[in-house]
Design a protein around this motif. Structure first.
Motif: not given
Length: 426
Positions: A157, A207, A334, A418-419, A421-422
């Motif tokens: 991320r 982030g 996410l 969340h962190c 995944t780009c």
């Protein structure tokens, strides 16, 4: 594919990920020294990461691009990606801290010491040089040390952000993660995705960025600094309004522990249009500065109060989480489409986080004693009411489809779904 994202709740189309690799093993020898929250089972973390990717692809139709696999394929044949991979490996080996060139090689010409030239080596070998940065010792002792390996690369991320204009490359705040941006950019280039903007002087990490339709929020604090925010606003975004959220001190920690809420997404996120999930303990301490679009840039429009004040004025409802749930990465879910999210399972993480917090409180009771006491109270209450996130009344009341996922080990590096995944495109 049009890269970028206008709102966190827009349908997720494509992501770039990196499975926790061999670099993680070395960080686990001294977790805290390498920005990890705790020791964890590396094998299980890889399995959890694969489960996350499988769920996103099979259940939600998200296209998953694996950084290493993609680079291996692209660099298997002559071309710009392979040339850049060789060049990056050469620069790693010619770093002032690396004595390889002192034994007769010229990495700038594709030769790293005696032996096979870099441009003749296989892509995986080159990739591991970049990720591990191995430094052989002088002489024939066989000693090899690693200098700033990319231990945190699986948190994809942070090296960039997907904005309404496209991909904006960031600049990491810590030296341990500084080289990750170039690696991520190479992966994006292999996909044919070029950045619309780069932060080159200040600090900006993905982030700290959350798009929200007509506006976006940008965290400013330990990982993204004012200079980074200024650069982002100078070409990386085009939203009508930007709300800069100033990182709060945790009210239950004596002194500072930046890791607990290092990024905005560690205490705030959007699962659905008009709905936010966050930690009131932190949000009530977080002040907002508003910037409005003016021509080709932004002008400061004034103070927006606290984050709850600002979101309420925008018509958002807030689902509050407890201190313990925030520590369990409950806002680090996410969102895959409006009202549907993949989230760490707080009930599975809570005992793990309590044990770790107990260790920290024993070592420094003055700093962490109040935080531990509150987390223990939260645990008793959450167990009694069976309301661990995402199984909360507020979640059901807003019709959210939250899919819990076991990330008990992978979160040990300090981040959730969340962190990891780009976002390339929503």
């Amino acid at each position: 594919m049009e890269p970028g994202a206008r709102a966190e709740w827009d349908t997720l189309r494509q992501v770039l990920v990196h499975e926790p690799g061999i670099e993680v093993f070395f960080a686990l020898l001294a977790p805290e020294a390498h920005l990890y929250e705790r020791f964890f089972n590396h094998h299980e973390a890889r399995w959890e990461h694969r489960q996350l990717c499988d769920l996103l692809h099979n259940s939600f139709g998200v296209r998953i691009h694996h950084l290493k696999t993609m680079l291996m394929e692209e660099a298997g044949e002559p071309g710009p990606v392979r040339d850049l991979l060789v060049s990056m490996a050469a620069r790693r080996l010619t770093d002032d801290r690396n004595p390889l060139t002192a034994v007769g090689g010229d990495a700038k010409q594709g030769q790293a010491g005696p032996g096979t030239p870099l441009d003749q080596r296989d892509p995986e070998h080159l990739f591991r040089i970049i990720v591990l940065n191995p430094v052989p010792g002088h002489g024939h002792g066989g000693h090899v040390r690693l200098v700033n390996p990319l231990h945190n690369l699986y948190f994809m991320r942070d090296q960039q952000a997907a904005t309404d204009r496209g991909i904006c490359m960031g600049r990491m705040a810590t030296h341990e993660r500084a080289e990750e941006v170039e690696v991520s950019a190479l992966g994006l280039q292999a996909l044919g995705v070029g950045p619309v903007h780069r932060v080159s002087q200040g600090r900006f990490e993905g982030g700290d960025f959350i798009p929200a339709g007509e506006f976006a929020l940008v965290g400013c604090g330990s990982r993204t600094n004012p200079a980074g925010v200024h650069e982002l606003l100078g070409g990386g975004v085009g939203f009508d309004e930007i709300a800069v959220v100033h990182e709060p001190r945790h009210p239950l920690i004596t002194g500072r522990d930046h890791m607990v809420n290092m990024h905005l997404d560690t205490y705030l996120n959007f699962p659905k249009e008009g709905v936010a999930v966050g930690s009131p303990a932190l949000l009530d301490e977080a002040k907002v500065t508003v910037f409005n679009r003016s021509g080709e840039g932004y002008e400061r429009a004034g103070d927006g109060g606290t984050v709850p004040d600002y979101l309420k004025a925008k018509g958002f409802d807030l689902i509050g989480i407890t201190t313990l749930e925030q520590l369990c990465f409950s806002t680090n879910f996410l969102t895959v489409r409006d009202g549907a999210c993949v989230t760490p399972d707080a009930s599975a993480l809570a005992p793990v986080m309590l044990r770790r917090l107990s260790e920290k409180a024993r070592a420094d009771p003055g700093k962490y004693g109040r935080l531990l006491a509150q987390a223990e109270r939260d645990y008793r209450l959450l167990r009694t009411d069976a309301e661990f996130f995402p199984h909360k009344k507020g979640v059901y009341a807003h019709g959210l489809e939250m899919t819990p996922l076991q990330l008990t080990n992978a979160t040990g590096g300090y981040g959730g779904a969340h962190c990891m995944t780009c976002v390339i495109a929503r």
